[in-house]
Design an enzyme around this catalytic site. Structure first.
Site, mmCIF file in Angstrom:
data_model
loop_
_atom_site.group_PDB
_atom_site.id
_atom_site.type_symbol
_atom_site.label_atom_id
_atom_site.label_comp_id
_atom_site.label_asym_id
_atom_site.label_seq_id
_atom_site.Cartn_x
_atom_site.Cartn_y
_atom_site.Cartn_z
ATOM 1 C CD GLU A 54 49.621 37.482 42.753
ATOM 2 O OE1 GLU A 54 48.935 38.506 42.814
ATOM 3 O OE2 GLU A 54 50.317 37.182 41.758
ATOM 4 C CD GLU A 71 44.252 45.594 42.443
ATOM 5 O OE1 GLU A 71 44.757 46.383 41.620
ATOM 6 O OE2 GLU A 71 43.275 44.850 42.188
#
Length: 257
Positions: free
Chosen positions: A82, A104
């Site tokens: 991730e 992100e």
């Protein structure tokens, strides 16, 4: 009196040994953490991880010592993907580059879903080790008794407070998601697939954890590079922990939950 004092001392030593034996630091030392994440963003510190882990009873402390190591290898395998900054040809290999990114990196969206609160001007895109996304996850994570912070009005805490950041990832790991089991129960062998799970080829193993986290994108469609990267990280950490990999690493033949 001497007998009483001796018994009291024995009880205290036993208690201290029991607590120590169940502490996550017995599974992962600072030196091992540094080896695993040698190229990490310094935001993701060993002290923050240990502080966060101690808020969650059973995380990295359940089962025998091999099981404890396997849980951390699986947790770090998933979260390293991730947050990865690795690439083919990277120094020390692409799987030495977990925990590089905090937020992100792709198209950031508000992720404000109806039925759950959102704060004006706040966005709920991926942050932290698990890349916590969507207002409902921020709400539930923040309301958890281990965290108890208003993450709806302060989602940026997941990217600025390292302990909270790790806490949200461990909360997600420990908590069943809708009709999905918790990743914690899966890796400990506590999950028993239903008839529907067996029919969907969702079987115990590391692969079903990928299905829990991102099955709609990565599972049930043959080989997927993201799923393969999760496995690559997991295998590296298993090697460092001295573990075999176990069965059913992939979710390519599993239907999503």
């Amino acid at each position: 009196m001497k007998l009483y004092a001796a018994l009291l001392l024995f009880a205290l030593v036993f208690l201290l040994e029991s607590v120590t034996a169940q502490d996550v630091t017995q599974v992962i030392s600072r030196d091992l953490f540094e080896t695993m994440f040698k190229h990490r963003n310094q935001f993701y510190s060993y002290d923050a991880f240990i502080a966060a882990a101690r808020f969650f009873n059973g995380f990295g402390t359940s089962g025998d010592f091999t099981m404890r190591k396997r849980e951390l290898a699986a947790f770090f395998g998933q979260t390293s993907h991730e947050t990865t900054g690795g690439w083919d040809g990277a120094p020390d290999g692409r799987y030495a580059w977990g925990y590089v990114f905090i937020e992100e990196q792709n198209d950031r969206q508000a992720y404000c879903d109806g039925g759950w609160p959102c704060a004006p001007g706040k966005n709920y895109y991926g942050r932290g080790p698990i890349q916590l996304t969507h207002n409902y996850n921020y709400k539930q994570a923040g309301d958890n008794g281990a965290i108890r912070r208003d993450l709806i009005n302060n989602p940026e805490l997941v990217a600025t407070d390292a302990t909270i950041s790790f806490q949200t990832a461990i909360w997600f790991w420990m908590t069943p998601q809708g009709n999905k089991p918790s990743s914690h129960d899966v890796i400990l062998g506590r999950w028993s697939p239903s008839a529907a799970d067996w029919a969907a080829n969702r079987v115990p193993g590391y692969g079903v954890i990928t299905n829990i986290i991102n099955g709609g994108i990565e599972c049930g469609q043959g080989p997927h590079p993201a799923s393969g990267e999760r496995i690559g990280f997991y295998k590296r950490y298993c090697d460092l922990f001295g573990l075999n990999y176990g069965p059913n690493l992939n979710c390519r033949d599993q239907r999503p939950f």
